[in-house]
Scaffold this active site. Structure first.
Site, mmCIF file in Angstrom:
data_model
loop_
_atom_site.group_PDB
_atom_site.id
_atom_site.type_symbol
_atom_site.label_atom_id
_atom_site.label_comp_id
_atom_site.label_asym_id
_atom_site.label_seq_id
_atom_site.Cartn_x
_atom_site.Cartn_y
_atom_site.Cartn_z
ATOM 1 N N CYS A 71 0.752 -1.347 -0.080
ATOM 2 C CA CYS A 71 0.038 0.048 -0.155
ATOM 3 C C CYS A 71 0.879 1.278 -0.092
ATOM 4 O O CYS A 71 1.754 1.467 0.953
ATOM 5 C CB CYS A 71 -0.957 0.293 1.389
ATOM 6 S SG CYS A 71 -2.083 1.482 1.169
ATOM 7 N N LYS A 109 0.780 -9.596 0.125
ATOM 8 C CA LYS A 109 0.463 -8.693 -1.102
ATOM 9 C C LYS A 109 1.618 -7.543 -1.099
ATOM 10 O O LYS A 109 1.627 -6.849 -0.226
ATOM 11 C CB LYS A 109 -0.728 -8.159 -1.120
ATOM 12 C CG LYS A 109 -1.291 -7.267 -2.387
ATOM 13 C CD LYS A 109 -2.580 -6.996 -2.389
ATOM 14 C CE LYS A 109 -3.166 -6.395 -3.658
ATOM 15 N NZ LYS A 109 -2.478 -5.164 -4.115
ATOM 16 N N ASN A 173 -1.487 -8.848 -10.033
ATOM 17 C CA ASN A 173 -2.466 -7.818 -9.713
ATOM 18 C C ASN A 173 -2.254 -6.592 -10.673
ATOM 19 O O ASN A 173 -0.936 -6.183 -10.825
ATOM 20 C CB ASN A 173 -2.478 -7.653 -8.416
ATOM 21 C CG ASN A 173 -3.510 -6.381 -8.005
ATOM 22 O OD1 ASN A 173 -2.947 -5.329 -7.395
ATOM 23 N ND2 ASN A 173 -4.874 -6.542 -8.449
ATOM 24 N N ASP A 175 -4.477 -3.678 -13.335
ATOM 25 C CA ASP A 175 -5.106 -3.224 -14.586
ATOM 26 C C ASP A 175 -5.924 -4.295 -15.315
ATOM 27 O O ASP A 175 -6.386 -4.113 -16.419
ATOM 28 C CB ASP A 175 -4.047 -2.622 -15.698
ATOM 29 C CG ASP A 175 -3.222 -1.414 -15.324
ATOM 30 O OD1 ASP A 175 -3.692 -0.892 -14.327
ATOM 31 O OD2 ASP A 175 -2.314 -1.288 -15.519
ATOM 32 N N GLY A 197 -9.092 -5.784 -8.126
ATOM 33 C CA GLY A 197 -9.454 -4.999 -7.274
ATOM 34 C C GLY A 197 -10.261 -4.121 -7.726
ATOM 35 O O GLY A 197 -11.526 -4.060 -7.631
#
Length: 280
Positions: A71, A109, A173, A175, A197
């Site tokens: 993040c 992640k 992960n 796009d 997502g």
């Protein structure tokens, strides 16, 4: 509308379980049996908190625990968490070991690096801890969500996984907009799966591969708002969903502008009903 192979819950702070935020964490982590298998996700930088938080999450009945190490939020990074852990691989490994003590499968992640491609240095360190799964967003922290994801680097990550931790489930992960695209990426990269997502926002049919007609889209918007209000969410949060759901059809802009002003389900239903009468 369409169910994925596994759900990841909204991320919560590990320290939140041991502060005034405890009730918020527990509320955020609520789930029902239809959502299984389901994984809780936490962020933080304190191994002791991770050790204790993982026990709480295990007792809540989750099927797995995911650690967010990607993040780019500045407030999260200031805590030494999220993407900032890319700069501290030894701490990142310690957090994984701490989370594993509760006996629940632990996954991570992350991103391909902080300011540049650091796959060989960073990803290999994570894989040495043999996580149950590893999700890689194929952008650096510096890129955030700009440009396009570097899917051409996926095979490099797969090679590292095969060497360090062959049993780790590897997910990509970034796009991916359609189920078809996700399946093609799995086939071409040898990844085990794709995490979705942003593409699910406004498109609850993603995992079914269905292309809904306008009436179905409008009905889904109302149902979503009803469920959201029932669960006690702050209604302003619905605006991002209204915005994402009202695209690609005649009159979408006008409807979207009206929905941005509503304050509850009844007003949302009224705006959609009025729009529906105009387009029928």
């Amino acid at each position: 509308y369409g169910k994925p192979s596994v759900f990841w819950r909204e991320v919560v702070p590990a320290q939140g379980f041991f502060s005034k935020g405890r009730d918020h964490c527990l509320k955020t982590l609520k789930f029902n049996s239809r959502e299984r298998p389901i994984v809780a996700q936490i962020f933080g930088s304190n191994p002791d908190q991770f050790r204790d938080a993982s026990k709480i999450i295990t007792n809540l009945g989750f099927d797995g625990l995911d650690i967010n190490m990607g993040c780019p939020d500045r407030d999260i990074e200031k805590q030494g968490a999220g993407a900032s852990l890319i700069k501290s691989p030894s701490l990142a490994r310690e957090l994984i070991r701490a989370a594993k003590t509760a006996g629940i499968p632990v996954s991570v992640k992350t991103r391909i690096g902080y300011a540049k491609n650091e796959i060989s240095e960073w990803i290999s360190e994570l894989l040495k801890e043999k996580p149950a799964a590893l999700t890689v967003h194929f952008r650096t922290r510096k890129e955030k969500y700009k440009g396009t994801a570097h899917w051409e680097l996926a095979k490099e990550v797969v090679t590292l996984r095969d060497f360090y931790s062959p049993k780790t489930v590897l997910l990509g992960n970034g796009d991916v907009q359609t189920l078809k695209e996700a399946k093609e990426l799995v086939k071409n990269t040898r990844l085990d799966g794709i995490m979705i997502g942003r593409a699910i926002v406004g498109n609850p049919w993603f995992f079914s591969g269905k292309d809904p007609v306008l009436s179905e889209k409008l009905e889904a918007i109302i149902e979503h708002a009803e469920i959201f209000e029932k669960l006690g969410g702050h209604f302003d949060v619905m605006k991002k969903h209204f915005h994402a759901s009202t695209k690609g059809f005649r009159g979408a802009k006008d409807l979207r502008e009206k929905l941005m002003k509503v304050k509850n389900v009844e007003e949302a239903r009224g705006a959609i009903t009025a729009f529906n009468c105009l387009v029928v």
